[in-house]
Design a protein around this motif. Structure first.
Motif, PDB file in Angstrom:
ATOM      1  N   PRO A   1      -5.971   2.516  -1.214  1.00 33.18           N
ATOM      2  CA  PRO A   1      -5.563   2.928   0.132  1.00 33.18           C
ATOM      3  C   PRO A   1      -4.208   3.582   0.206  1.00 33.18           C
ATOM      4  O   PRO A   1      -3.978   4.418   1.058  1.00 33.18           O
ATOM      5  N   ASN A   2      -3.275   3.249  -0.657  1.00 32.92           N
ATOM      6  CA  ASN A   2      -1.920   3.744  -0.486  1.00 32.92           C
ATOM      7  C   ASN A   2      -1.630   5.052  -1.190  1.00 32.92           C
ATOM      8  O   ASN A   2      -0.555   5.615  -1.060  1.00 32.92           O
TER       9      ASN A   2
ATOM     10  N   SER B   1       2.156  -2.569  -4.205  1.00 32.28           N
ATOM     11  CA  SER B   1       0.768  -2.161  -4.025  1.00 32.28           C
ATOM     12  C   SER B   1       0.468  -0.846  -4.702  1.00 32.28           C
ATOM     13  O   SER B   1      -0.674  -0.547  -5.008  1.00 32.28           O
TER      14      SER B   1
ATOM     15  N   ARG C   1      -6.009   2.489  11.351  1.00 33.02           N
ATOM     16  CA  ARG C   1      -5.826   2.095   9.965  1.00 33.02           C
ATOM     17  C   ARG C   1      -5.813   3.304   9.035  1.00 33.02           C
ATOM     18  O   ARG C   1      -5.853   3.140   7.812  1.00 33.02           O
TER      19      ARG C   1
ATOM     20  N   ASP D   1      -0.750  -0.620   4.547  1.00 32.82           N
ATOM     21  CA  ASP D   1      -2.084  -0.357   4.017  1.00 32.82           C
ATOM     22  C   ASP D   1      -2.825   0.711   4.811  1.00 32.82           C
ATOM     23  O   ASP D   1      -4.024   0.909   4.622  1.00 32.82           O
ATOM     24  N   CYS D   2      -2.121   1.410   5.682  1.00 33.98           N
ATOM     25  CA  CYS D   2      -2.739   2.504   6.443  1.00 33.98           C
ATOM     26  C   CYS D   2      -3.014   3.681   5.510  1.00 33.98           C
ATOM     27  O   CYS D   2      -2.130   4.131   4.770  1.00 33.98           O
TER      28      CYS D   2
ATOM     29  N   ASP E   1       1.832  -3.949   6.596  1.00 36.89           N
ATOM     30  CA  ASP E   1       2.060  -4.028   5.154  1.00 36.89           C
ATOM     31  C   ASP E   1       1.839  -2.695   4.457  1.00 36.89           C
ATOM     32  O   ASP E   1       1.704  -2.639   3.237  1.00 36.89           O
TER      33      ASP E   1
END
Length: 406
Positions: free
Chosen positions: A37-38, A50, A249, A277-278, A275
């Motif tokens: 995701p990142n 992450s 998100r 995670d978008c 955090d």
């Protein structure tokens, strides 16, 4: 954007989406595997924990394009093959030999099939004959698909333009625009009940809507809602204090004529919230769009770069030269890369994607690239420049007509 309804403009649709499965979930073909995701953080910022996780291949573990290791191997093989590419003119005799083994042809559109609102002379007839001929197996018509980075048109709009300019009839499933493929990606990447904040226009919004992806922000609304005044200690920058929708998100960046500082502020705030995670997704990196007469306008890549710079994060890119958009085609029609040819007018998008994915590549000189540019890459010792060299070239797609005569 101050009221409760405006603060959560899509809550009702999210509830409906949670209650009803999104269309397309039950598919027999495997979809391309999703990346982390990142994305990758840019060098200007120390990596977050992450971002240190191993980067997972975004492609499916099935069929010819079966695993992350095979994807890496395919790239390595393609890089080795690129060193031997000579950009040969596709004369009629050679064209017959090459096309005899091709079961699918992927076309870029602007600069290849048409320029503006005018078809390239002879292009419609050439595609008609290509479609009428049998493919590599000889028992079925050759597949034609249209692969474009343009996120300002829907698949339906491309089908209509092909019809209007006299090209063979096409179905929407033959068109793979970056807007549609971005919607396809987010449909799988977002958790149930989540939404995307969109920097883009009506076409991107329409494709997201058709895919069942809840979203907000598309169009001029966010820009119009922010007062046009310079930030100061007493007055915060536009977009810096607007309420954030808790369901967002992902941030999706496409072609947006209403791109503004207010929208950039909102995009950054969504990406920094919680955090981190978008998701950050861009439709393409085309930084300049050529116009007739030699002029140009900034492309979507400029907008993607602005968001990346602010967020200190690299976006996952949907369009060419990303492998992802080809994987969408391959999984929709189960085509063989070795029996597929990519036809385009840009070296850094069309040809590079084709070379990276193990396709045959054909450059047309009716668009932005000149033969002199290709010759410069051929002379170079740089492997990256060598990978921009196509297998073949023609002055126009109409040059294929002699090879397609009955």
């Amino acid at each position: 954007m101050g009221g409760e309804d405006a603060r959560h403009p899509i809550r009702a649709r999210l509830s409906a989406a949670s209650a009803n499965p999104r269309p397309g979930r039950a598919r027999r073909r495997a979809e391309p595997r999703l990346p982390p995701p990142n994305g990758r953080l840019l060098a200007a910022r120390p990596p977050r924990p992450s971002a240190n996780r191993r980067r997972v291949s975004p492609f499916p573990h099935r069929g010819r394009l079966s695993s992350s290791s095979s994807s890496v191997r395919r790239r390595q093989e393609a890089a080795a093959m690129a060193q031997a590419k000579q950009c040969r003119r596709l004369e009629p005799g050679l064209a017959r030999s090459v096309l005899a083994g091709v079961e699918a042809v992927l076309f870029d559109c602007d600069g290849v099939l048409w320029r503006g609102e005018a078809a390239v002379p002879g292009a419609a007839e050439a595609l008609g004959r290509l479609a009428a001929e049998g493919g590599a197996e000889g028992g079925r018509r050759r597949l034609l698909c249209y692969v474009t980075n343009n996120s300002s048109r829907t698949r339906g709009a491309y089908v209509e333009k092909l019809r209007r300019l006299g090209f063979p009839p096409a179905e929407p499933r033959q068109v793979f625009g970056s807007a549609y493929c971005a919607a396809r990606y987010l449909r799988r990447a977002l958790p149930p009940g989540a939404a995307a904040y969109v920097l883009g226009g009506a076409a991107l919004s329409a494709e997201l809507e058709a895919a069942g992806v809840a979203h907000l922000g598309a169009g001029p609304e966010a820009a119009a809602a922010a007062p046009e005044q310079e930030a100061s200690a007493a007055q915060p920058p536009p977009g810096s204090r607007a309420p954030l929708d808790p369901s967002v998100r992902a941030v999706l960046v496409g072609y947006d004529e209403h791109f503004s500082y207010a929208k950039l502020c909102l995009a950054l705030r969504y990406l920094l919230r919680g955090d981190g995670d978008c998701l950050l997704v861009g439709t393409n990196r085309d930084h300049r769009l050529p116009l007739e007469g030699g002029s140009a306008v900034p492309g979507t890549g400029c907008l993607v770069k602005a968001v990346e710079t602010a967020a200190e994060r690299e976006a996952f890119i949907i369009g060419k030269p990303s492998d992802y958009i080809f994987e969408c085609v391959a999984n929709e029609f189960n085509i063989d890369p070795a029996r597929t040819i990519m036809v385009g007018d840009r070296l850094d998008t069309d040809i590079l994607m084709g070379n990276n994915c193990g396709l045959k590549t054909l450059l047309t000189l009716t668009g932005v690239t000149t033969l002199e540019e290709v010759k410069d890459h051929l002379k170079s010792d740089c492997p990256k420049r060598k990978n921009l060299v196509p297998d073949y070239y023609v002055d126009s797609i109409a040059d294929l007509l002699p090879a397609l005569q009955d």
